[in-house]
Design a protein around this motif. Structure first.
Motif, PDB file in Angstrom:
ATOM      1  N   ALA A  62       0.864  -1.000  -0.093  1.00  0.00           N
ATOM      2  CA  ALA A  62       0.019  -0.057   0.108  1.00  0.00           C
ATOM      3  C   ALA A  62       0.807   1.413  -0.079  1.00  0.00           C
ATOM      4  CB  ALA A  62      -0.812   0.165   1.060  1.00  0.00           C
ATOM      5  N   GLY A  63       2.078   1.152   0.732  1.00  0.00           N
ATOM      6  CA  GLY A  63       2.785   2.483   0.518  1.00  0.00           C
ATOM      7  C   GLY A  63       3.713   2.646  -0.799  1.00  0.00           C
ATOM      8  N   THR A  64       3.695   1.688  -1.430  1.00  0.00           N
ATOM      9  CA  THR A  64       4.420   1.971  -2.648  1.00  0.00           C
ATOM     10  C   THR A  64       3.945   3.118  -3.455  1.00  0.00           C
ATOM     11  OG1 THR A  64       5.062  -0.233  -2.641  1.00  0.00           O
ATOM     12  CG2 THR A  64       5.534   0.764  -4.779  1.00  0.00           C
ATOM     13  N   PRO A  65       2.747   3.032  -3.926  1.00  0.00           N
ATOM     14  CA  PRO A  65       2.172   4.249  -4.772  1.00  0.00           C
ATOM     15  C   PRO A  65       2.519   5.716  -4.358  1.00  0.00           C
ATOM     16  CG  PRO A  65       0.526   2.521  -4.701  1.00  0.00           C
ATOM     17  CD  PRO A  65       1.517   2.005  -3.672  1.00  0.00           C
ATOM     18  N   VAL A  66       2.273   5.543  -2.791  1.00  0.00           N
ATOM     19  CA  VAL A  66       2.615   6.896  -2.294  1.00  0.00           C
ATOM     20  C   VAL A  66       4.026   7.286  -2.281  1.00  0.00           C
ATOM     21  CG1 VAL A  66       2.574   8.005  -0.083  1.00  0.00           C
ATOM     22  CG2 VAL A  66       0.660   6.547  -0.547  1.00  0.00           C
ATOM     23  N   GLY A  67       4.854   6.272  -2.180  1.00  0.00           N
ATOM     24  CA  GLY A  67       6.407   6.313  -2.406  1.00  0.00           C
ATOM     25  C   GLY A  67       6.661   6.877  -3.788  1.00  0.00           C
ATOM     26  N   VAL A  68       6.071   6.539  -4.681  1.00  0.00           N
ATOM     27  CA  VAL A  68       6.397   6.833  -6.042  1.00  0.00           C
ATOM     28  C   VAL A  68       6.103   8.309  -6.423  1.00  0.00           C
ATOM     29  CG1 VAL A  68       5.810   6.432  -8.614  1.00  0.00           C
ATOM     30  CG2 VAL A  68       6.148   4.476  -6.891  1.00  0.00           C
ATOM     31  N   LEU A  69       4.729   8.575  -5.605  1.00  0.00           N
ATOM     32  CA  LEU A  69       4.261   9.841  -6.007  1.00  0.00           C
ATOM     33  C   LEU A  69       5.135  10.944  -5.149  1.00  0.00           C
ATOM     34  CD1 LEU A  69       0.451   9.263  -5.604  1.00  0.00           C
ATOM     35  CD2 LEU A  69       1.347  10.395  -7.626  1.00  0.00           C
ATOM     36  N   MET A  70       5.645  10.677  -4.011  1.00  0.00           N
ATOM     37  CA  MET A  70       6.432  11.295  -3.044  1.00  0.00           C
ATOM     38  C   MET A  70       7.527  11.606  -3.870  1.00  0.00           C
ATOM     39  SD  MET A  70       5.913  10.127   0.815  1.00  0.00           S
ATOM     40  CE  MET A  70       7.324  11.551   1.430  1.00  0.00           C
ATOM     41  N   ARG A  71       8.278  10.702  -4.651  1.00  0.00           N
ATOM     42  CA  ARG A  71       9.374  10.884  -5.480  1.00  0.00           C
ATOM     43  C   ARG A  71       9.270  11.775  -6.708  1.00  0.00           C
ATOM     44  NH1 ARG A  71      11.892   8.773  -9.851  1.00  0.00           N
ATOM     45  NH2 ARG A  71      14.012   8.554  -9.993  1.00  0.00           N
ATOM     46  N   ARG A  72       8.030  11.665  -7.382  1.00  0.00           N
ATOM     47  CA  ARG A  72       7.573  12.652  -8.375  1.00  0.00           C
ATOM     48  C   ARG A  72       7.651  13.890  -7.930  1.00  0.00           C
ATOM     49  NH1 ARG A  72       3.504   9.762 -12.749  1.00  0.00           N
ATOM     50  NH2 ARG A  72       4.730   7.736 -13.137  1.00  0.00           N
TER      51      ARG A  72
END
Length: 842
Positions: free
Chosen positions: A568-578
């Motif tokens: 569940a955290g992975t899409p959020v991590g990608v968005l934070m990186r973006r």
């Protein structure tokens, strides 16, 4: 007068059972949605001051009965386990009676560097999380009997849940449950035998007395009204504080000269050899306390007899108990250890009593027919894992004690103990003299008695760990978006029907991480709901992403290494990186790791991170908080890995569990609506002994065959397209957050405990709060019912649709701190059906 008559007369509650039951138990009231009354033991030494030898003998005599039950040979193989905080001293006294068995008690205080051998939840309690931290990692692994000790055996939920958890880790043939009182209702009487048959082991019960509590109709509502009415008045009304002379010291500190190598209690284990060493040192320590008390005069109303209270501190019950008993005996030299209590202290005309402080909030009413007449309130002073809060000492104020000997361990000897509103000051206001005795907190000499694969790599051992997996070979994300610190199990058959998994998980036959649910594939109607939700919430999500990312950059580190908790955290991590790249030109590394409730975080993934990055730069990322179980799991797991910050950054924190978040609103994050098709086509993570070796990462599957349904990139692109428009709002949010008090409130955990009790579930792990967790229940588990906040709108459209498709009732409720809560029935049995043909719980 019976100390339960006040409650009995007003609520119609009655105790029925063995002769003398009312001498053992009184009644009090507390604010609790499931049970307003509280059984208060007169021989436990927790809420009611009692002669120490009376308290010790209650447990010791139960231990003698266990010894007779098991026999000498089995006692040599036995281990005694007591429950924190109330039964730590009782369990230790039972071990004294058995005589040959080592003792361990659960604890709510994590200890840095000490590996966790297990843990469990006490769902009805005000403070639920129990840890098992034995110094000897093999202590619980032997085949001999396990003796579990608690003060009261009522429904049996806590004890049976403990046995179920430990039996899965350390199976054995025999268990003995020990309690001061067996208060099971008729409905609960058969559960113990049925449970023993279920796990294939013998389970005996030994209790001092037995009975039941008879409750009239409407007692809960009447009890809550009584509590509300009496909480209006100060709890210590009518108690006149003692005024010390000008310049008088607030307390006297005594050096006990505690014996080296003897633990302060059973938090890490206490052996018969430890007991022998302690007993040899007790007379000398009692003499030093007596010297500190020598100048204390007798009270005017006690006929020349001094009254002294030895006050323990929460889990520290056994050491103060034995010191109190030794002090009681020390004033009458030559008195035998088993002499009648009334003969002890006769020459010195000193009465010694014993009780301990507690974290349990109970209503105080100054009436002789009520068990809790006064209470002292003071701040916690031992840096508890659940943060600062209030603690209590009952029946101390107004009890006429001429002196109080406060016994704490060195961890609790903090500034808050000595503060103007701290325990010592509160005691000094109600007694003529306070003596402080500090027992050294025992920490195992070799911290981290964990298996080798839990310890960080040393330079002498070259790393055998593989490099992260990346798309397109593993996941549909671009290779620079995330590196997966996982192993690919795509070719392994891991899926099982949802009902089959639920039955295995709840029966203790399998952990939820040992298999995978069959991936839910949405129909066209549900897919349309996802698209509508994404369109409606994209800007809201973008704002939360920007807020949490800029908070991390401002407070944590300017070059964070984002480590998301898969999945569940992975899409959020990608968005934070973006966001960091789009707004700040930062190219942040991002990895995904596995964390499993009850098993901890992937230790090998942490080793890889420590070898390739500065642990101080690692920021753990998750999608949202529910009740905060993973937040606690991470904090506990990282105690074996110094340098990593356990604070999680989350997109949404409706549970009030973290300091770093984008929002604390409970709203629909569309990535929660789906499974792998919004998470790079990656399954949830898997941890199974035959698949994950000591040098392996946890596993997961890449569902390449679902590429036609994949919306992972679509979700990311839709949210990222709104970054520019939300930047002003993000700036305002971050400015406000950086100056705000963001201390976690754990409001969600309290709500989950309340719901667990109100709906008769008695297991917080089966209550899933928030939109995201409720969606998971409907997609992956066997749901019982859904609680929806009254008037909740479009955020719950997909929940209502899923519930309708699965035949799950949706109940609208008031005063729900979340938009919705998903409930899993704790007694699901596959194959049973209702009148409509759907599976039901039994």
């Amino acid at each position: 007068m019976w100390s339960g008559s006040w409650v009995a007369e007003r609520l119609g509650v009655s105790l029925v059972g063995d002769e003398g039951l009312q001498e053992l138990l009184g009644l009090a009231l507390r604010r609790n949605p499931k049970r307003a009354h509280l059984l208060v033991s007169n021989v436990l030494g927790k809420h009611v001051p009692q002669q120490p030898l009376v308290v010790w003998r209650a447990g010791h005599d139960l231990g003698l009965r266990v010894r007779d039950l098991l026999g000498a040979d089995e006692c040599r193989r036995a281990v005694v386990l007591g429950y924190a905080e109330t039964a730590t001293g009782l369990g230790h006294s039972v071990a004294d009676g058995i005589g040959l068995a080592p003792y361990l008690h659960s604890t709510r205080r994590p200890v840095e560097g000490v590996a966790t051998a297990g843990g469990f939840e006490e769902s009805h309690s005000h403070a639920t999380s129990h840890l098992l931290l034995p110094e000897d990692p093999d202590l619980l692994g032997g085949p001999g009997p396990l003796v579990l000790v608690d003060d009261e055996f009522s429904t049996g939920n806590t004890v049976l849940n403990t046995i179920r958890d430990l039996h899965a880790r350390y199976p054995r043939e025999r268990y003995v449950v020990v309690a001061l009182v067996d208060m099971r209702s008729a409905a609960d009487m058969g559960r113990l035998d049925a449970f023993a048959e279920e796990i294939g082991a013998r389970v005996d019960l030994v209790a001092m007395a037995s009975g039941t509590v008879r409750l009239p109709d409407g007692v809960l509502e009447k009890g809550q009204a009584l509590v509300a009415a009496h909480q209006q008045a100060p709890p210590d009304a009518g108690v006149t504080p003692v005024t010390a002379g000008a310049g008088a010291p607030r307390h006297t500190r005594v050096d006990l000269e505690w014996p080296a190598g003897v633990p302060d209690g059973g938090r890490h284990g206490f052996t018969p050899e430890h007991r022998t060493a302690l007993e040899a040192a007790l007379p000398g320590m009692a003499a030093r306390i007596s010297d500190a008390l020598r100048s204390v005069p007798a009270g005017r109303d006690t006929g020349g007899t001094r009254r002294v209270l030895v006050l323990g501190n929460e889990e520290l019950m056994y050491a103060p108990l034995r010191l109190a008993a030794a002090l009681q005996q020390n004033t009458h030299a030559g008195t035998a250890h088993d002499a009648p209590a009334e003969t002890v202290c006769a020459q010195a005309r000193t009465e010694v009593y014993y009780s301990t402080t507690t974290r349990s909030p109970v209503l105080a009413v100054d009436d002789p027919g009520y068990a809790i007449r006064t209470r002292l309130v003071f701040p916690a002073h031992d840096d508890p894992a659940d943060g600062p809060g209030e603690r209590y000492a009952y029946n101390v104020a107004g009890a006429g004690f001429d002196a109080v000997v406060a016994v704490v361990d060195s961890t609790a000897d903090t500034d808050r103990l000595h503060a103007p509103d701290g325990l010592l000051a509160q005691l000094a206001a109600h007694t003529g003299h306070v003596v402080l005795a500090v027992v050294p907190s025992y920490v195992p000499a070799l911290p981290g008695h964990a298996p080798d694969h839990h310890a960080p790599e040393g330079p002498e051992r070259p790393s055998m760990l593989p490099q992260p997996l990346r798309g397109p070979d593993f996941s549909s994300y671009a290779p620079e978006e995330v590196g997966w610190l996982l192993q690919d199990l795509s070719e392994v058959e891991l899926e099982a029907p949802t009902e089959e998994r639920e039955e295995a998980i709840q029966s203790g036959g399998a952990h939820y991480a040992e298999s995978l649910p069959v991936e839910y594939q949405p129909d066209e109607q549900y897919q349309q709901l996802f698209e509508a939700a994404l369109t409606a919430s994209a800007a809201r999500i973008a704002r939360a992403v920007g807020t949490v990312t800029d908070t991390v950059l401002a407070e944590r580190t300017p070059r964070p290494v984002l480590v998301s908790l898969a999945r569940a955290g992975t899409p959020v991590g990608v968005l934070m990186r973006r966001w960091a790249q789009h707004r700040h030109g930062l190219d942040l590394p991002h990895y995904a790791v596995s964390i499993v409730r009850g098993r901890g975080i992937d230790a090998n993934a942490l080793r890889w991170l420590a070898e390739n990055h500065d642990p101080a730069d690692v920021v753990f990322v998750d999608g949202w908080t529910g009740k905060g179980a993973i937040t606690r799991e991470l904090a506990e797991a990282l105690r074996d890995f110094p340098g990593f910050d356990p604070e999680i950054a989350v997109l949404a924190d409706p549970g009030g569990c973290v300091r770093t978040y984008g929002t604390r609103e409970d709203f629909l994050i569309p990535s929660a609506c789906l499974n792998s098709t919004v998470s790079g086509l990656i399954s949830r993570t898997v941890l199974r002994a035959d698949l994950v070796g000591p040098d392996d990462f946890h596993g997961a599957k890449f569902y390449r065959e679902l590429a036609g349904s994949d919306v992972s990139g679509h979700f990311l692109d839709t949210v990222a397209a709104r970054f520019d428009e939300v930047m002003p709002a993000v700036d305002a949010d971050v400015k406000e957050l950086l100056s705000a008090d963001r201390t976690p409130t754990w409001e969600g955990w309290g709500a989950v405990e309340r719901i667990s009790e109100e709906y008769g579930i008695h297991d917080v792990n089966l209550v899933k709060p928030g939109v995201g967790e409720t969606t998971r229940v409907l997609l992956r588990r066997v749901p019982w019912k859904i609680l929806a906040g009254r008037g909740a709108g479009a955020d719950l459209d997909h929940v209502r649709l899923l519930a309708e498709q699965r035949g799950v009732p949706v109940e609208e409720v008031d005063e729900l701190p979340y938009s919705c809560v998903g409930l899993i029935h704790p007694k699901y049995t596959r194959g049973a059906t209702g009148a409509d043909g759907r599976a039901v719980a039994k």
